[in-house]
Write an enzyme that holds these catalytic residues in place. Structure first.
Site, mmCIF file in Angstrom:
data_model
loop_
_atom_site.group_PDB
_atom_site.id
_atom_site.type_symbol
_atom_site.label_atom_id
_atom_site.label_comp_id
_atom_site.label_asym_id
_atom_site.label_seq_id
_atom_site.Cartn_x
_atom_site.Cartn_y
_atom_site.Cartn_z
ATOM 1 N N SER A 195 38.248 -38.598 -14.045
ATOM 2 C CA SER A 195 39.372 -38.339 -14.931
ATOM 3 C C SER A 195 39.837 -39.632 -15.610
ATOM 4 O O SER A 195 39.038 -40.306 -16.265
ATOM 5 C CB SER A 195 40.497 -37.662 -14.133
ATOM 6 O OG SER A 195 41.471 -37.118 -14.983
ATOM 7 N N ASP A 237 35.756 -27.519 -17.656
ATOM 8 C CA ASP A 237 36.808 -28.501 -17.439
ATOM 9 C C ASP A 237 37.437 -28.886 -18.778
ATOM 10 O O ASP A 237 36.812 -29.531 -19.617
ATOM 11 C CB ASP A 237 36.214 -29.735 -16.756
ATOM 12 C CG ASP A 237 37.257 -30.793 -16.429
ATOM 13 O OD1 ASP A 237 38.450 -30.567 -16.727
ATOM 14 O OD2 ASP A 237 36.880 -31.840 -15.871
ATOM 15 N N HIS A 286 38.570 -29.156 -12.694
ATOM 16 C CA HIS A 286 38.603 -30.602 -12.912
ATOM 17 C C HIS A 286 38.538 -31.397 -11.614
ATOM 18 O O HIS A 286 38.330 -32.606 -11.636
ATOM 19 C CB HIS A 286 39.885 -30.972 -13.671
ATOM 20 C CG HIS A 286 39.971 -32.416 -14.053
ATOM 21 N ND1 HIS A 286 39.037 -33.045 -14.856
ATOM 22 C CD2 HIS A 286 40.893 -33.376 -13.731
ATOM 23 C CE1 HIS A 286 39.371 -34.316 -15.030
ATOM 24 N NE2 HIS A 286 40.487 -34.544 -14.350
#
Length: 391
Positions: free
Chosen positions: A206, A264, A345
């Site tokens: 991320s 995602d 995610h």
């Protein structure tokens, strides 16, 4: 070295080579250690710091027997300035600097022999603090300092997301910038081990994946001799920069492998992509010129006048490096729309999907499907317990 990307992972991604699968998961575990070591408790006096010492970090975070030794803790600082009255809020709200990851070096002779080199890992966690979330929202592109303006198809040169660059370069009177911390530690390592085969592997999830990309670029443009192979293994990375940034990163020799879950949403932000073509390798000046002149023609379905207006904005991003695309849609354990966004995610989801991925024609092995189905059952049980407590 082919698993490290020296040949851009040609012939290793589809079908996914088993040795490469193992290396991707191995580096993913270093990112898990970064998450496990972070103090998430906002009521704790040590909130946003590392819970463990450098000597015990890997062991206490469940990643033992790696053959690596942590040498440096890393801190990211937000550059957002608030009015003084904000300080009346709880300190965790406006906490400016937070522990974001670490540097570790391989010291185990057997592991060095297996890899054929001494490997250095830089691992970053994802977004965890209020200030980091606010930086994520600063999604316009800004010029990359000291980057050449004549690289890539975009007039004006390489640009990156404002918030990511802020977290990488900002500092305070008491806290150095993440950029300076990394460069100092890498310089020290190169000075000590530069006469032997060495690789730098930067991994993150991320926000951490975006920081990994910026770190790799910075290392390859700062340290020219000796120049180790610099590789990024990223999970669920948001877009980082424009097409010129993508071209410049790859021209500098950085090897980037992005693990992307098709479901995602984070991998589809910020901004939007006009040129969705992956740039695999270095572009010569003639090719760059062609792309600059014909960039507008690459947009899918946009009128030329709109393409021109779009390209003049600071919202046109581009993916960088090679992509390994997996899909949580190939499993049926995701059932609740609200939790889907988070679970798609989640780093653990990524590692499970990589573990089970075979090829684009056979996206998920039966063993992985059983594991993910087991997760679905666990979620159902948890949800039933919540309903009973609420009822």
């Amino acid at each position: 070295m082919e698993y490290q990307g020296i040949k851009n992972w040609e012939g290793l991604l589809d079908p996914l080579d088993d040795n490469l699968r193992g290396e991707i998961i191995r580096y993913g575990k270093f990112v898990e250690a970064a998450y496990s070591s972070f103090e998430f408790d906002t009521s704790s006096p040590s909130y946003a710091t590392c819970r463990f010492s450098t000597h015990s970090l890997l062991k206490n975070s469940g990643v033992s027997n790696t053959g690596y030794r942590v040498t440096k803790n890393l801190t990211a600082t937000s550059g957002i300035k608030f009015p003084r009255w904000v300080e009346k809020a709880p300190s965790w709200v406006w906490n400016q600097s937070s522990w974001v990851g670490y540097v570790a070096i391989c010291d185990d002779k057997d592991e060095i022999a297996r890899l054929g080199r001494r490997d250095v890992v830089i691992a970053y966690r994802g977004t965890a603090t209020c200030m980091e979330w606010l930086e994520n929202l600063r999604a316009t592109l800004t010029h990359l300092p000291n980057a050449p303006s004549n690289v890539g198809p975009d007039i004006g040169g390489p640009m990156v997301e404002k918030g990511f660059l802020s977290l990488y370069t900002s500092e305070t009177a008491t806290c150095r910038s993440l950029r300076d911390e990394v460069k100092e530690e890498v310089g020290r390592i190169l000075q000590r081990y530069g006469d032997e085969p060495l690789s730098l592997t930067i991994t993150g999830h991320s926000l951490g994946a975006a920081l990994a990309t910026l770190t790799a670029y910075d290392i390859t443009t700062t340290f020219n001799s000796p120049a180790p192979l610099v590789t990024v293994i990223s999970f669920g990375t948001p877009r980082v920069g424009n097409r010129s940034f993508s071209c410049h990163v790859e021209r500098c020799g950085t090897k980037i492998l992005r693990i992307v879950n098709s479901h995602d949403l984070i991998t589809k932000v910020p901004g939007f992509v006009i040129d969705g073509h992956d740039h695999h390798g270095e572009l010569d000046s003639e090719e760059v010129g062609k792309r600059r002149k014909g960039a507008a023609g690459m947009a899918a379905g946009l009128p030329s006048w709109l393409q021109k207006r779009v390209e003049e904005t600071q919202w046109v991003y581009a993916d960088v490096g090679r992509e390994l695309r997996v899909s949580s849609g190939d499993s049926s354990y995701l059932t609740w729309p609200i939790t889907n966004v988070v679970t798609h995610h989640d780093l653990d989801t990524y590692l499970q999907l990589v573990s089970g991925y075979v090829s684009s024609k056979c996206p998920l092995r039966d063993t992985a499907k059983r594991v993910l189905s087991g997760r679905r059952a666990e979620k159902c049980q948890t949800q039933n317990k919540i309903r009973k407590l609420g009822g």
